[in-house]
Design a protein around this motif. Sequence first.
Motif, PDB file in Angstrom:
ATOM      1  N   LEU A  73      10.506  91.916  32.876  1.00  0.00           N
ATOM      2  CA  LEU A  73       9.377  92.495  33.607  1.00  0.00           C
ATOM      3  C   LEU A  73       8.240  92.692  32.619  1.00  0.00           C
ATOM      4  O   LEU A  73       8.414  93.363  31.602  1.00  0.00           O
ATOM      5  CB  LEU A  73       9.815  93.848  34.194  1.00  0.00           C
ATOM      6  N   THR A  74       7.090  92.085  32.890  1.00  0.00           N
ATOM      7  CA  THR A  74       5.948  92.336  32.006  1.00  0.00           C
ATOM      8  C   THR A  74       4.997  93.280  32.727  1.00  0.00           C
ATOM      9  O   THR A  74       4.660  93.088  33.894  1.00  0.00           O
ATOM     10  CB  THR A  74       5.188  91.041  31.629  1.00  0.00           C
TER      11      THR A  74
ATOM     12  N   LYS B 206       5.422  96.275  44.755  1.00  0.00           N
ATOM     13  CA  LYS B 206       5.033  97.414  45.584  1.00  0.00           C
ATOM     14  C   LYS B 206       4.642  98.597  44.699  1.00  0.00           C
ATOM     15  O   LYS B 206       3.703  99.320  44.985  1.00  0.00           O
ATOM     16  CB  LYS B 206       6.215  97.826  46.487  1.00  0.00           C
ATOM     17  N   GLU B 207       5.383  98.786  43.614  1.00  0.00           N
ATOM     18  CA  GLU B 207       5.130  99.916  42.719  1.00  0.00           C
ATOM     19  C   GLU B 207       4.065  99.585  41.672  1.00  0.00           C
ATOM     20  O   GLU B 207       3.194 100.384  41.375  1.00  0.00           O
ATOM     21  CB  GLU B 207       6.441 100.310  42.032  1.00  0.00           C
ATOM     22  N   TRP B 208       4.167  98.362  41.080  1.00  0.00           N
ATOM     23  CA  TRP B 208       3.252  97.949  40.010  1.00  0.00           C
ATOM     24  C   TRP B 208       2.648  96.588  40.385  1.00  0.00           C
ATOM     25  O   TRP B 208       3.197  95.537  40.000  1.00  0.00           O
ATOM     26  CB  TRP B 208       4.001  97.799  38.686  1.00  0.00           C
ATOM     27  N   PRO B 209       1.511  96.585  41.105  1.00  0.00           N
ATOM     28  CA  PRO B 209       0.953  95.316  41.610  1.00  0.00           C
ATOM     29  C   PRO B 209       0.630  94.311  40.502  1.00  0.00           C
ATOM     30  O   PRO B 209       0.656  93.107  40.739  1.00  0.00           O
ATOM     31  CB  PRO B 209      -0.328  95.751  42.328  1.00  0.00           C
ATOM     32  N   GLU B 210       0.367  94.805  39.292  1.00  0.00           N
ATOM     33  CA  GLU B 210      -0.017  93.901  38.202  1.00  0.00           C
ATOM     34  C   GLU B 210       1.193  93.308  37.471  1.00  0.00           C
ATOM     35  O   GLU B 210       1.044  92.414  36.639  1.00  0.00           O
ATOM     36  CB  GLU B 210      -0.844  94.663  37.145  1.00  0.00           C
ATOM     37  N   ALA B 211       2.362  93.857  37.745  1.00  0.00           N
ATOM     38  CA  ALA B 211       3.542  93.439  36.977  1.00  0.00           C
ATOM     39  C   ALA B 211       3.987  92.030  37.366  1.00  0.00           C
ATOM     40  O   ALA B 211       3.701  91.548  38.462  1.00  0.00           O
ATOM     41  CB  ALA B 211       4.679  94.423  37.213  1.00  0.00           C
ATOM     42  N   ARG B 212       4.674  91.359  36.446  1.00  0.00           N
ATOM     43  CA  ARG B 212       5.217  90.020  36.710  1.00  0.00           C
ATOM     44  C   ARG B 212       6.680  89.960  36.272  1.00  0.00           C
ATOM     45  O   ARG B 212       7.074  90.659  35.337  1.00  0.00           O
ATOM     46  CB  ARG B 212       4.446  88.957  35.915  1.00  0.00           C
ATOM     47  N   LEU B 213       7.441  89.109  36.932  1.00  0.00           N
ATOM     48  CA  LEU B 213       8.837  88.920  36.540  1.00  0.00           C
ATOM     49  C   LEU B 213       9.060  87.483  36.070  1.00  0.00           C
ATOM     50  O   LEU B 213       8.562  86.548  36.688  1.00  0.00           O
ATOM     51  CB  LEU B 213       9.768  89.204  37.721  1.00  0.00           C
ATOM     52  N   TYR B 214       9.810  87.331  35.005  1.00  0.00           N
ATOM     53  CA  TYR B 214      10.155  86.004  34.484  1.00  0.00           C
ATOM     54  C   TYR B 214      11.657  85.912  34.274  1.00  0.00           C
ATOM     55  O   TYR B 214      12.268  86.860  33.783  1.00  0.00           O
ATOM     56  CB  TYR B 214       9.475  85.762  33.126  1.00  0.00           C
TER      57      TYR B 214
ATOM     58  N   ASP C  43      20.339  91.517  34.552  1.00  0.00           N
ATOM     59  CA  ASP C  43      19.723  92.560  33.727  1.00  0.00           C
ATOM     60  C   ASP C  43      18.214  92.383  33.802  1.00  0.00           C
ATOM     61  O   ASP C  43      17.732  91.249  33.794  1.00  0.00           O
ATOM     62  CB  ASP C  43      20.105  92.393  32.245  1.00  0.00           C
ATOM     63  N   ILE C  44      17.487  93.478  33.816  1.00  0.00           N
ATOM     64  CA  ILE C  44      16.022  93.402  33.713  1.00  0.00           C
ATOM     65  C   ILE C  44      15.593  94.132  32.445  1.00  0.00           C
ATOM     66  O   ILE C  44      15.969  95.293  32.229  1.00  0.00           O
ATOM     67  CB  ILE C  44      15.323  94.048  34.932  1.00  0.00           C
ATOM     68  N   CYS C  45      14.844  93.472  31.595  1.00  0.00           N
ATOM     69  CA  CYS C  45      14.281  94.126  30.406  1.00  0.00           C
ATOM     70  C   CYS C  45      12.769  94.187  30.567  1.00  0.00           C
ATOM     71  O   CYS C  45      12.215  93.625  31.510  1.00  0.00           O
ATOM     72  CB  CYS C  45      14.663  93.367  29.142  1.00  0.00           C
ATOM     73  N   ILE C  46      12.100  94.854  29.638  1.00  0.00           N
ATOM     74  CA  ILE C  46      10.655  95.036  29.767  1.00  0.00           C
ATOM     75  C   ILE C  46       9.895  94.426  28.593  1.00  0.00           C
ATOM     76  O   ILE C  46      10.239  94.673  27.426  1.00  0.00           O
ATOM     77  CB  ILE C  46      10.326  96.535  29.888  1.00  0.00           C
ATOM     78  N   ASN C  47       8.891  93.641  28.919  1.00  0.00           N
ATOM     79  CA  ASN C  47       7.962  93.085  27.909  1.00  0.00           C
ATOM     80  C   ASN C  47       8.642  92.382  26.742  1.00  0.00           C
ATOM     81  O   ASN C  47       8.174  92.466  25.611  1.00  0.00           O
ATOM     82  CB  ASN C  47       7.043  94.199  27.370  1.00  0.00           C
ATOM     83  N   ASN C  48       9.730  91.685  27.032  1.00  0.00           N
ATOM     84  CA  ASN C  48      10.420  90.923  25.983  1.00  0.00           C
ATOM     85  C   ASN C  48       9.908  89.477  26.062  1.00  0.00           C
ATOM     86  O   ASN C  48      10.647  88.552  26.356  1.00  0.00           O
ATOM     87  CB  ASN C  48      11.930  91.015  26.243  1.00  0.00           C
ATOM     88  N   VAL C  49       8.587  89.340  25.807  1.00  0.00           N
ATOM     89  CA  VAL C  49       7.920  88.058  26.080  1.00  0.00           C
ATOM     90  C   VAL C  49       8.380  86.956  25.125  1.00  0.00           C
ATOM     91  O   VAL C  49       8.455  85.786  25.501  1.00  0.00           O
ATOM     92  CB  VAL C  49       6.378  88.237  26.026  1.00  0.00           C
ATOM     93  N   LEU C  50       8.756  87.336  23.897  1.00  0.00           N
ATOM     94  CA  LEU C  50       9.253  86.307  22.962  1.00  0.00           C
ATOM     95  C   LEU C  50      10.489  85.604  23.519  1.00  0.00           C
ATOM     96  O   LEU C  50      10.657  84.392  23.350  1.00  0.00           O
ATOM     97  CB  LEU C  50       9.610  86.936  21.616  1.00  0.00           C
ATOM     98  N   ALA C  51      11.332  86.355  24.206  1.00  0.00           N
ATOM     99  CA  ALA C  51      12.527  85.738  24.786  1.00  0.00           C
ATOM    100  C   ALA C  51      12.150  84.756  25.889  1.00  0.00           C
ATOM    101  O   ALA C  51      12.797  83.720  26.059  1.00  0.00           O
ATOM    102  CB  ALA C  51      13.469  86.818  25.312  1.00  0.00           C
ATOM    103  N   VAL C  52      11.067  85.077  26.624  1.00  0.00           N
ATOM    104  CA  VAL C  52      10.605  84.153  27.674  1.00  0.00           C
ATOM    105  C   VAL C  52      10.078  82.862  27.025  1.00  0.00           C
ATOM    106  O   VAL C  52      10.330  81.761  27.509  1.00  0.00           O
ATOM    107  CB  VAL C  52       9.512  84.824  28.538  1.00  0.00           C
TER     108      VAL C  52
END
Length: 335
Positions: free
Chosen positions: A78-79, A50-58, A129-138
């Motif tokens: 959250l990316t 709703k706030e960030w339409p482009e964002a994705r959650l993993y 917990d939600i972190c941001i742009n920690n794509v290496l962990a994904v």
Amino acid sequence: RYMKRQVACRGDIDSLNAPMLAIYESLIPAEEEMAKQKQLLALLEKIVCKEWPEARLYLYGSCANSFGFSKSDIDVCLTIADADTNKSEVLLKLADLLQLENLQNVQALTRARVPIVKLMDPVTGISGDICINNVLAVVNTKLLRDYACIDVRLRQLAFIVKHWAKSRGVNETYQGTLSSYAYVLMCIHFLQQRRPAILPCLQGMKTTYCVNVDNIECAYFDQVENLFGFGSHNGESIAQLIWGFFSYWAYCHDYANDVISVRTGTILSKRTKDWTRRIGNDRHLICIEDPFELSHDLGRVVDKYSIRVLREEFERAAEIMQYDPNPCVKLFEPY
Ligand code: ATP
Ligand code: MG
């Protein structure tokens, strides 16, 4: 090669298979719990988009790498483009949104090493917990999950090792012992090194999966359904492997010179990594190479005090597996 002591395992080792597997089974999360995690992820996705339409959650970490116990918290990444310059702002905004949607215990930890928002969902009872742009962990979560598909003995061994580490108080990075992620890498490496090997080295095979994260190329063979049965030439039982794992870390690992490396499926020398001396807070007293961030030693949290605690615990575990009449109780005795 350095070999402090080599012992043959006890004659009745296989009598420990059934009780160890029973412990493993008791720790596996139920289907309904996984369904609740998915339900919470869907709710979070709705709020975030709703706030960030482009964002994705993993999902990442133990809720997604198949090494999670029942009743664990979930880790969510959250990316979102361009958040790296104002992560704190995004986290604080996210915390507001979550609170408005009635999530409980919402707390933004903007100054942590990995900044996060904590939350508890009153509907499912799950915390996360939600972190941001920690794509290496994904991506490293996917690598662990892919390894787990190849041979069930990895998941069994890692569950027992994690359960042992949590029971014995040696799964606390803030106290200088190792993360769950480090223990799983130790298990993967151990199974890569058995002869015949129980696990292959996925990063040494043809690339079928490749992503670029923060200028690090993460590439490996991920068609693991084609590797099912890879380890079947090795008939070692779970009890033998648990015994072998602890004996390796108690008596066989060369702490002065060796680095374990899942990326290469081998042991590297500290010299080739330039990990021979203390730099800043990195002491390299036990060396575990991250599979993608090659300059990252997962043993860097270990200091001169906690290395003793760790090695004494490995020796205690190896001795219990070798001699104790009731290892399935003794191994996991609270410290
Ligand atoms: P637990 O069941 O104990 O919660 P976990 O699998 O969630 O286990 P953690 O050690 O909490 O393990 O780590 C969560 C995830 O964060 C890991 O799966 C990994 O993707 C990532 N991670 C943790 N520590 C590191 C690290 N030092 N370097 C890179 N990634 C890490
Ligand atoms: Mg976790």
